[in-house]
Design an enzyme around this catalytic site. Structure first.
Site, PDB file in Angstrom:
ATOM      1  N   ASP A  43       0.657  -1.026   0.521  1.00 29.40           N
ATOM      2  CA  ASP A  43      -0.079   0.006  -0.127  1.00 29.40           C
ATOM      3  C   ASP A  43       1.709   1.514  -0.334  1.00 29.40           C
ATOM      4  OD1 ASP A  43      -1.300  -1.582   0.404  1.00 29.40           O
ATOM      5  OD2 ASP A  43      -3.047  -0.873   2.042  1.00 29.40           O
ATOM      6  N   HIS A 195       3.686  -2.162   3.629  1.00 30.30           N
ATOM      7  CA  HIS A 195       3.265  -0.443   2.640  1.00 30.30           C
ATOM      8  C   HIS A 195       5.247  -0.975   2.201  1.00 30.30           C
ATOM      9  CE1 HIS A 195       0.586   0.087   5.476  1.00 30.30           C
ATOM     10  NE2 HIS A 195       0.736  -0.227   4.692  1.00 30.30           N
TER      11      HIS A 195
HETATM   12 ZN   LIG Z   1      -2.351   3.235   2.922  1.00 28.12          ZN
END
Ligand SMILES: [Zn+2]
Ligand SMILES: *[C@@H]1O[C@H](CO)[C@@H](O)[C@H](O)[C@H]1NC(C)=O
Ligand SMILES: *[C@@H]1O[C@H](CO)[C@@H](O)[C@H](O)[C@H]1NC(C)=O
Length: 245
Positions: A43, A195
């Site tokens: 993400d 991430h």
């Molecule tokens: Zn996010």
């Protein structure tokens, strides 16, 4: 050289009105449907570690899924970021939406939700020519309206069933510990959250996780492959229209 150089992420953008036609709520996805398979997802990009990350994935024959923002850590229209998005796509990874500003979608109106979603879809259409079929809400926060707007936009909503904890402030050692525990429990399938904005996730945790998961006999798939579905609603090829956002 990339042809689109005039698109920018402006600070103030208006909200357009969007049709209020209700359609079926989006399908909610919380796990990978394929047995013995792990979906590795990232993400909050695009970000500066993107190409290194993709090279690591490619070296390991792993196809991952990138939930992309428009204007979060970086502006998607910065030329180096457009390059990274294109690099991921050209190397066969799945691109999906993480919406434009990384807002808490549960706090937004119908029109604001459409806005947060279409800006990213438009950017992905401009940069690589695809309209994504999957969206992950920032913070995993959604309500009925989020599901309705996603459904109206033809998108499935994706959460996760394993979080490496990088955004919660876990160290690389702790994140690797989570992967180690996961592998020792050996679930049937896994949908991971990572991430790409975290240096240690990219350079330390992911290489370790892939090795552990491979040693445990898991296969890897994109989110779309987990469901045998199409990653994109349409593929039209990149556009170079001279318009601002
Ligand atoms: Zn996010
Ligand atoms: C998002 O907004 C909802 C509704 O106001 C709230 O309950 C939730 O805690 C918020 N989540 C985050 C991560 O801020
Ligand atoms: C990752 O972070 C470390 C420590 O902050 C730093 O030394 C290193 O240069 C960073 N790597 C990249 C590729 O930015």
């Amino acid at each position: 050289m990339f042809p689109i150089v005039f698109l920018v992420c402006l600070a103030a953008i208006g909200t357009l009105a969007h049709p209020t036609t209700k359609r079926d709520a989006a399908q909610l996805i919380t796990s990978c449907n394929k047995p013995n398979t792990v979906a590795i997802t990232f993400d909050d990009g695009p970000y500066i570690y993107g190409k290194d990350l993709i090279n690591t994935l490619d070296k390991n024959n792993v196809k991952a899924t990138f939930f992309i923002n428009g204007n979060n850590f970086r502006c998607i229209y910065d030329s180096d970021m457009m390059d990274n998005v294109k690099y991921a796509y050209d190397h066969g990874h799945q691109l999906a939406s993480h919406t434009w500003h990384h807002k808490n979608l549960s706090t937004l109106s119908w029109d604001q939700l459409h806005d947060e979603m279409w800006r990213v879809e438009q950017a992905l259409q401009r940069i690589v020519g695809v309209n994504p079929a999957f969206m992950r809400p920032p913070y995993g926060e959604y309500n009925d309206q989020v599901l309705q707007v996603s459904g109206a936009r033809g998108q499935k909503v994706v959460i996760w069933d394993f979080d490496n904890g990088d955004t919660a402030g876990l160290s690389a050692a702790q994140s690797k510990g989570r992967y180690k525990d996961l592998v020792s429990k050996h679930p049937k399938n896994v949908l991971t959250l990572n991430h790409e904005t975290h240096n240690t996730t990219v350079y330390d945790v992911i290489p370790y996780a892939i090795r552990k998961l491979k040693d445990a006999g898991y296969k890897f798939a994109t989110v779309a492959e987990c469901f045998g579905g199409d990653p994109y609603q349409s593929i039209v090829g990149p556009q170079t229209k001279d318009v601002s956002v």
